[in-house]
Design a protein around this motif. Structure first.
Motif, PDB file in Angstrom:
ATOM      1  N   LYS A 163      -5.503   5.137  -8.208  1.00  0.00           N
ATOM      2  CA  LYS A 163      -5.211   6.191  -9.187  1.00  0.00           C
ATOM      3  C   LYS A 163      -3.977   7.017  -8.851  1.00  0.00           C
ATOM      4  CE  LYS A 163      -9.917   6.730 -10.826  1.00  0.00           C
ATOM      5  NZ  LYS A 163     -11.038   7.660 -11.023  1.00  0.00           N
ATOM      6  N   LEU A 164      -3.422   6.842  -7.647  1.00  0.00           N
ATOM      7  CA  LEU A 164      -2.238   7.591  -7.223  1.00  0.00           C
ATOM      8  C   LEU A 164      -1.013   7.136  -7.999  1.00  0.00           C
ATOM      9  CD1 LEU A 164      -0.883   9.571  -5.182  1.00  0.00           C
ATOM     10  CD2 LEU A 164      -0.606   7.602  -3.680  1.00  0.00           C
ATOM     11  N   LYS A 165      -0.294   8.086  -8.587  1.00  0.00           N
ATOM     12  CA  LYS A 165       0.917   7.772  -9.338  1.00  0.00           C
ATOM     13  C   LYS A 165       2.146   7.927  -8.450  1.00  0.00           C
ATOM     14  CE  LYS A 165       2.947   8.722 -13.833  1.00  0.00           C
ATOM     15  NZ  LYS A 165       2.819   9.547 -15.045  1.00  0.00           N
ATOM     16  N   LYS A 166       2.305   9.090  -7.817  1.00  0.00           N
ATOM     17  CA  LYS A 166       3.433   9.295  -6.911  1.00  0.00           C
ATOM     18  C   LYS A 166       3.166  10.507  -6.013  1.00  0.00           C
ATOM     19  CE  LYS A 166       6.181  12.199  -9.991  1.00  0.00           C
ATOM     20  NZ  LYS A 166       7.456  12.399 -10.653  1.00  0.00           N
ATOM     21  N   ARG A 184       0.841  -1.194   0.000  1.00  0.00           N
ATOM     22  CA  ARG A 184       0.000   0.000   0.000  1.00  0.00           C
ATOM     23  C   ARG A 184       0.873   1.239   0.000  1.00  0.00           C
ATOM     24  NH1 ARG A 184      -5.403  -0.973   3.358  1.00  0.00           N
ATOM     25  NH2 ARG A 184      -5.930   0.850   2.164  1.00  0.00           N
ATOM     26  N   LYS A 185       0.447   2.248  -0.736  1.00  0.00           N
ATOM     27  CA  LYS A 185       1.183   3.505  -0.798  1.00  0.00           C
ATOM     28  C   LYS A 185       0.848   4.328   0.435  1.00  0.00           C
ATOM     29  CE  LYS A 185       0.964   3.317  -5.760  1.00  0.00           C
ATOM     30  NZ  LYS A 185       0.175   3.635  -6.916  1.00  0.00           N
ATOM     31  N   SER A 186       1.866   4.923   1.037  1.00  0.00           N
ATOM     32  CA  SER A 186       1.616   5.729   2.234  1.00  0.00           C
ATOM     33  C   SER A 186       1.604   7.207   1.858  1.00  0.00           C
ATOM     34  CB  SER A 186       2.681   5.459   3.294  1.00  0.00           C
ATOM     35  OG  SER A 186       3.938   5.883   2.839  1.00  0.00           O
ATOM     36  N   PHE A 187       0.621   7.904   2.366  1.00  0.00           N
ATOM     37  CA  PHE A 187       0.467   9.329   2.124  1.00  0.00           C
ATOM     38  C   PHE A 187      -0.118   9.939   3.384  1.00  0.00           C
ATOM     39  CE2 PHE A 187      -3.005   6.860   0.467  1.00  0.00           C
ATOM     40  CZ  PHE A 187      -4.123   7.436   1.037  1.00  0.00           C
ATOM     41  N   ALA A 188       0.015  11.235   3.525  1.00  0.00           N
ATOM     42  CA  ALA A 188      -0.451  11.905   4.740  1.00  0.00           C
ATOM     43  C   ALA A 188      -1.226  13.167   4.369  1.00  0.00           C
ATOM     44  CB  ALA A 188       0.744  12.268   5.621  1.00  0.00           C
TER      45      ALA A 188
END
Length: 65
Positions: free
Chosen positions: A55-58, A3-7
């Motif tokens: 849909k998150l790329k980076k 999973r991609k982590s984002f804040a």
């Protein structure tokens, strides 16, 4: 799959660009849904977390929290 982590406060790049021409979004609310704001025109969008992660790329800029 990891999973991609984002804040909260991160500026992210999505796979598809916004009709205004920019591809950068700022995360302004997190929960079951993610609210993000276009950095170009200021339009706000609320999408489900799973759809957002797909849909998150980076992550362009981290909020540093």
């Amino acid at each position: 799959m990891q999973r991609k982590s984002f804040a909260l406060g991160d500026i992210v790049e999505m796979k598809k660009s916004h009709p205004c021409g920019t591809n950068a979004w700022k995360v302004i609310r997190m929960g079951m849904d993610i609210r993000m704001k276009c950095t170009g025109c200021g339009h706000s969008v609320l999408i489900p977390r799973l759809e957002f992660e797909r849909k998150l790329k980076k992550i362009i800029e981290s909020s540093g929290e």
